[in-house]
Each structure stands twice: as C-alpha cells, then as structure tokens.
Design a protein around this motif. Structure first.
Motif, PDB file in Angstrom:
ATOM      1  N   LEU A  10      -5.895   4.137  -5.695  1.00 35.52           N
ATOM      2  CA  LEU A  10      -5.519   5.133  -6.687  1.00 35.52           C
ATOM      3  C   LEU A  10      -6.404   5.022  -7.924  1.00 35.52           C
ATOM      4  O   LEU A  10      -6.572   3.953  -8.485  1.00 35.52           O
ATOM      5  N   ASP A  11      -6.972   6.147  -8.325  1.00 33.74           N
ATOM      6  CA  ASP A  11      -7.866   6.169  -9.486  1.00 33.74           C
ATOM      7  C   ASP A  11      -7.032   6.258 -10.759  1.00 33.74           C
ATOM      8  O   ASP A  11      -6.506   7.305 -11.115  1.00 33.74           O
ATOM      9  N   GLN A  12      -6.938   5.147 -11.451  1.00 39.34           N
ATOM     10  CA  GLN A  12      -6.000   5.089 -12.575  1.00 39.34           C
ATOM     11  C   GLN A  12      -6.505   5.844 -13.804  1.00 39.34           C
ATOM     12  O   GLN A  12      -5.711   6.309 -14.610  1.00 39.34           O
ATOM     13  N   GLU A  55       2.832  -2.637 -10.674  1.00 41.14           N
ATOM     14  CA  GLU A  55       1.600  -3.053 -10.015  1.00 41.14           C
ATOM     15  C   GLU A  55       0.378  -2.659 -10.841  1.00 41.14           C
ATOM     16  O   GLU A  55       0.419  -1.711 -11.616  1.00 41.14           O
ATOM     17  N   THR A  56      -0.728  -3.362 -10.622  1.00 42.31           N
ATOM     18  CA  THR A  56      -1.964  -3.034 -11.329  1.00 42.31           C
ATOM     19  C   THR A  56      -2.949  -2.310 -10.416  1.00 42.31           C
ATOM     20  O   THR A  56      -3.931  -1.761 -10.878  1.00 42.31           O
ATOM     21  N   ILE A  57      -2.677  -2.323  -9.093  1.00 44.18           N
ATOM     22  CA  ILE A  57      -3.571  -1.624  -8.160  1.00 44.18           C
ATOM     23  C   ILE A  57      -2.731  -0.961  -7.072  1.00 44.18           C
ATOM     24  O   ILE A  57      -1.699  -1.500  -6.679  1.00 44.18           O
ATOM     25  N   ALA A  99       0.841  -1.189   0.000  1.00 41.76           N
ATOM     26  CA  ALA A  99       0.000   0.000   0.000  1.00 41.76           C
ATOM     27  C   ALA A  99       0.884   1.249   0.000  1.00 41.76           C
ATOM     28  O   ALA A  99       2.044   1.188   0.402  1.00 41.76           O
ATOM     29  N   TYR A 100       0.346   2.376  -0.514  1.00 37.28           N
ATOM     30  CA  TYR A 100       1.081   3.648  -0.533  1.00 37.28           C
ATOM     31  C   TYR A 100       0.494   4.589   0.481  1.00 37.28           C
ATOM     32  O   TYR A 100      -0.717   4.620   0.677  1.00 37.28           O
TER      33      TYR A 100
END
Ligand SMILES: Nc1ncnc2c1ncn2[C@@H]1O[C@H](COP(=O)(O)OP(=O)(O)O)[C@@H](O)[C@H]1O
Ligand SMILES: [Mg+2]
Lengths: 215, 371
Positions: free
Chosen positions: B350-352, B334-336, B319-320
């Motif tokens: 995070l809203d990609q 990463e994808t999420i 997690a960030y």
C-alpha cells in the motif's frame, strides 16, 4: 346654579317617563340585534363551509343592499307592510344589523389558521365536532367584536324609530324639539350616547374575557 | 403494511399530480418521502388518511381497501403531524395532547396517565407544562407537543408532513434524534415527508425520491447513496454526500506494484542489498510460488547477519486482499500493508503517501462544507 336646579327638578318630574323611553329604546335595539344574531351567526358559519361561491356572494349582496337604503326611507317602506310602532322599527334595525354581523362572523371563522383546521381534520374530528370544539371557540372573540360594534350602531339608529311611532329616546328628543324644551333634547341625546358607551364597555370586557389565555 | 398499486391522482382542475405510484410501507419502518417542491409528497401522504381521495389504482392498509374504511375512524387511528404544527390555541397542552383519546372516549384516568407519560418522553415536565397554552411554549417545544399529540391514541401509523422544517437547526436536530429514538422504542409505521436530504439519510429506513408525481428511486439510504440510478438522483443527493458515502477507494487504488519482494530461499545478504539499494527498511518475503510469507525488517537482518531469511521473517504482519477496505489498514496500527491476490500471491504494498494525500483531501472537503 339655577340651571342645574331646574334640570334636577326636570328629572324629578319626568324620571318615570324618561325610564319608559329608555326601556323602549333598549327593547327595540336588543330585540332587533338578537334576531339578527340568531339568523346571521349560524348562516355565516354555514357559509364558511359552503362550496358555492355564487350563493355566498348573493347572500352578502342582499345584506349589503339593506345597508344602502337610507334609514328614514326604510322605515317608510315598511309602513305599508307592518304598519307603525314597534314591529317595523325592529324589522328595519334587524335588516341593518345583518351585514356587519354576517361579515364579522364569516371573517372570524375564515381567519382561523388553516394549519389548525387541517390538524383538526387529520386527527379525526367530524365537521360538526370541529366547528364546536375548534373553529367556533377560536372565532368567538371575532364574533363578539362584530356583535359589539353592531349593537352600538343599532342603539344609535334606534333614536330614529320615533318617526314610525316606535318610541324610544328619539321620542324624547322629538318631543323636546316640538315643545322647545332643551332639557328633553339634551337628556334624550345624552342617554343614547351613554347607553351606547356602556354597551360598548360591557361587551368589550366580555370580548376580552373570551380571548384571554391564547396566542 | 400499506400498499399503493398504480395509484393516480388527478385534481379537479385536471392537474395530474400522481402518476402510477407503486409503494409499500412496511410495518414498523420509517419511510421518508422526499423530492423537490410540488412533486406530490403531500398529496401522497394525504391519500393515506383520506384528506385526499385518489383517482384510480388501489390503496390498501393491511390488505383492506382504504375506500372501505370510514375516514373519521381511519384518522383517529393514525397520527398526523404537520409543518405548521396546528396546536389548538384555545386549549391547554393537556387538552391538545388528549384530543384523539377524548374523541375515542378513553376514560379520564387513562388519558391523564398517557399525557403524563408522553410529556415525560419528550422531556417536558408534566407539572410545568400540562396547564400551559401553546403560545407559552417555544417553537421546538410546540412541535414536541405536535408529535406526542399524534402518538397519544397509540396509532400504528403516523403521518408527518415536513414536521421539523420550520424549526431552528438545533431544535430540528434534537427532534430528529428523538424521533429515531422513539421509533426504536415504539416501533410505529411512519411516513415522513421532507425536502431535506440530510434529514432523510439520518432517519429513514426507506427513502422514496419523487419527481413530477412519479417515484424515481426507492431504497435504503445506503442504496440511494451508493447506487443512484440516474443523474437526477445524483444531483438531488449532491456530490458531497455521494463522495462521503463512497468513502475511501479500495486497496487496489493505492497499491505500489514496484515495491520489491525477496524470495525466502535467497541469502540474507542479497535481501539486505536490495533493501539498501531501494531504501526500504521493511521487505515482504515470498515463497517459491510468489506467495506472501511475512516481513523482514532491515534492523533484524543487519543484527543477525549469520542467520537465514526464513528464521527472521515476521509472520504476524498480515497481508490485505486487493478488495479489502483501506479503512481496515487505517484503523490498524501497522506500518506496512502488503497486498495480495485471492491466492495469497504478492502484488505490492500500500502506497502510504498516496493514501495520505486522499485522506487530506477528504478532511479539507469536510471542513470546507462546514465553514
Ligand atoms: N387542490 C389542488 N388542486 C390542483 N392542484 C393541486 C392541488 N393541491 C396540490 N396541487 C398540485 O399538485 C402538485 C403536488 O402538490 P403537493 O403534493 O402539495 O407537493 P409537495 O408536497 O411535494 O410539495 C403541485 O404541483 C401542486 O400545485
Ligand atoms: Mg408538501
């Protein structure tokens, strides 16, 4: 054919005489130009470092003033001071040479790219070193060109020195006029022209030598 | 170290060109004076080699008052490069470069070695160029000679007044690169005047931005870019450079707080239901205190229906924190990106889509500047 033969005979009889006139002519012209160079070149260089604009202008005005006096009048004016002969002739021609020499030398040193002068200052040349190593070498072609033009003028004006008894090729011409001798008139005139052209050529070559290998 | 304390310059005509200048040029640093034309950059620089004397204040070099140093000697100990280059047209490249060593009466052998070394340093073959005259060189080559001429006597301080601004863009960039490289090698104190902000940002350790004879802001390029003190500084730096320097906004700008999470104590079926309902294939899993544990993928959940969430959670997906830089995620594969508070409690993801939008915008702007 006859004419040429006669003219050759004229030279055979007169050549020693003619060379004397020629020598006189050269010595009057060169003595005056050398004195003028000795005075004006350092003066003009000094003037480029002069802060006092008024003094500078005054010097130019004086040199300019001598130029405006008619040659004959100047010779006449000098007689009461120097008498007649070689000296007043040299003095008069010297005065005439001042302005063109002054102007060319001054312009030559002034025209040096200010960037070059600033670089020289910024690198730690003293004023004298800068003049000797940078400004003068760059200005030499300009100064030479001033000397060349002035010398040519002076050689031609020296012909008039005969009126105050200084001799020179003018004497030959005057004597020719007096005795109605066309050969003498022609020879005097032709030699004055050839002399001027030769000096122009030689000085031109020197000038070119001095300005090769720079931008 | 060079120090200016409350330095003023009033020209003979009464023009107040410098007003209370306080500056420090530290040893071994590349200092750039920048500002609009007429703001006093050249005046400031020329105080340092006494081409101009200041009116009042105090100017010291290594603690010594500059007015106590002989100007001719001072100049021989400082390199000086100017915009118009000012190579001596009647001297060869060798003699030009050797100017100050000759003034300092170095011996011939030493001068010759130095000139050779310097020519090589700027990639000019000594055998080819030594005997040439300045007009036989291109503008870029001439200014290289201008620069090494200033270095020849190994001065500790080098003054450069818009040295590259008359050059074509390619030569300019090359010389900037060379200067930065040289500076690392020879480690001189350089005072560099320019009006080109890109140049300043590229080469400076310290930028001093001036206006109307005053210092408006001084600091590292990073400081000026990230913390311009007023509108003038912002305008002078320019919107594009500021935006570029600010880079991407932090994580918090992109957080999707509506993204669901599932407690680790719930049943696997419940988790699958949430994922199907919300159309998510990855689900952050939290503990009883809402602290982030890891990610449950829909694929794993459906494949292992009889298992429990706690066995299927992938704890390697990190997690960030809110304050983390988005670049970190962009750089990872990463994808999420789950986002958490300092105490690891879950905030969202995070809203990609939004990130992608901002990235696109930046790419557009950069290519827009270049065309
Ligand atoms: N010798 C001088 N006399 C009077 N004013 C000057 C002189 N030299 C420069 N100035 C003035 O001082 C100001 C700063 O000049 P300068 O330091 O050359 O500016 P910059 O290098 O930042 O373009 C300008 O307004 C300029 O006109
Ligand atoms: Mg300037």
């Amino acid at each position: 054919m006859n004419l040429i033969q006669e003219y050759i005979e004229f030279w055979e009889i007169r050549y020693e005489n003619i060379f004397e006139y020629l020598l006189e002519h050269l010595s009057i012209a060169f003595v005056s130009i050398i004195f003028a160079i000795v005075l004006t070149v350092p003066l003009a260089i000094g003037m480029t470092k002069m802060k006092n604009e008024r003094l500078k202008q005054a010097i130019f005005n004086v040199a300019n003033f001598f130029q405006t006096i008619p040659t004959i009048a100047l010779f006449a004016l000098l007689i009461p001071i120097f008498g007649i002969g070689f000296t007043p002739a040299v003095v008069a021609l010297f005065l005439y040479a001042l302005l063109p020499l002054l102007r060319n030398t001054y312009a030559g040193v002034e025209s040096i790219d200010q960037g070059i002068v600033e670089a020289a200052k910024g690198m730690g040349y003293s004023t004298v070193q800068r003049l000797a190593k940078v400004e003068l070498p760059i200005a030499v072609p300009y100064i030479m060109s001033g000397i060349r033009i002035t010398t040519v003028y002076i050689i031609s004006w020296t012909t008039l020195a005969t009126v105050i008894g200084a001799g020179g090729l003018g004497d030959l011409v005057m004597a020719g006029i007096g005795s109605n001798n066309t050969y003498m008139i022609f020879t005097g005139t032709a030699l004055a022209i050839i002399l001027a052209l030769t000096v122009d050529l030689i000085f031109g070559l020197i000038e070119k030598r001095l300005s090769v290998s720079r931008g | 170290m060079i120090q200016l304390k409350n330095v003023n310059k009033v020209y003979e005509d009464g023009f107040h060109a410098l007003k209370n200048i306080n500056l420090t040029f530290e040893e071994g640093k590349l200092n750039v004076l920048i500002g609009p034309s007429g703001c006093g950059k050249t005046t400031t620089m020329k105080l340092l080699n006494r081409l101009i004397d200041y009116t009042d204040g105090e100017l010291t070099i290594d603690g010594k008052l500059i007015s106590d140093i002989n100007p001719i000697e001072l100049r021989r100990q400082m390199g000086y490069v100017i915009q118009s280059i000012g190579l001596f047209p009647h001297m060869t490249i060798y003699d030009n470069v050797a100017t100050v060593p000759k003034l300092l009466k170095w011996d011939k052998q030493k001068i010759s070695q130095k000139v050779e070394e310097l020519l090589k340093m700027v990639d000019l073959d000594p055998d080819t160029y030594r005997e040439r005259y300045p007009h036989e060189l291109s503008g870029g080559q001439q200014q290289r000679i201008g620069v090494i001429r200033a270095l020849a006597a190994e001065p500790k301080i080098i003054l450069m007044d818009e040295p590259f601004s008359a050059l074509d863009p390619i030569s300019r960039e090359q010389l900037q690169d060379e200067l930065v490289r040289l500076q690392k090698e020879i480690n001189k104190t350089i005072i560099f005047v320019t009006h080109d902000m890109d140049e300043a940002i590229k080469i400076a350790d310290q930028i001093i931005l001036m206006r109307d004879g005053e210092v408006v802001q001084k600091g590292s390029p990073h400081e000026l870019l990230t913390n311009p003190i007023n509108q003038f500084v912002e305008d002078f730096i320019g919107e594009d450079r500021l935006r570029q320097a600010r880079g991407l906004p932090p994580m918090t700008a992109f957080v999707d707080e509506d993204y669901p999470s599932v407690k680790v104590t719930e049943s696997l079926d419940a988790a699958i239901n949430v994922m199907v309902e919300k159309k998510k294939d990855q689900m952050p899993i939290v503990d009883a205190d809402d602290k982030y544990l890891g990610i449950l993928s829909l694929y794993d959940a459906v494949k292992n229906r009889d298992s429990e969430i706690k066995n299927l959670v992938d704890e390697t997906v990190i997690a960030y924190r809110e304050s983390a830089e988005v670049e970190k995620f962009v750089a990872s594969k990463e994808t999420i990106a789950p986002i958490v508070r300092e105490d690891m409690s879950f905030i969202g993801v995070l809203d990609q889509d939004q990130l992608l939008e901002v990235l696109h915008e930046q790419v557009d702007q950069k290519s827009g500047v270049m065309s």
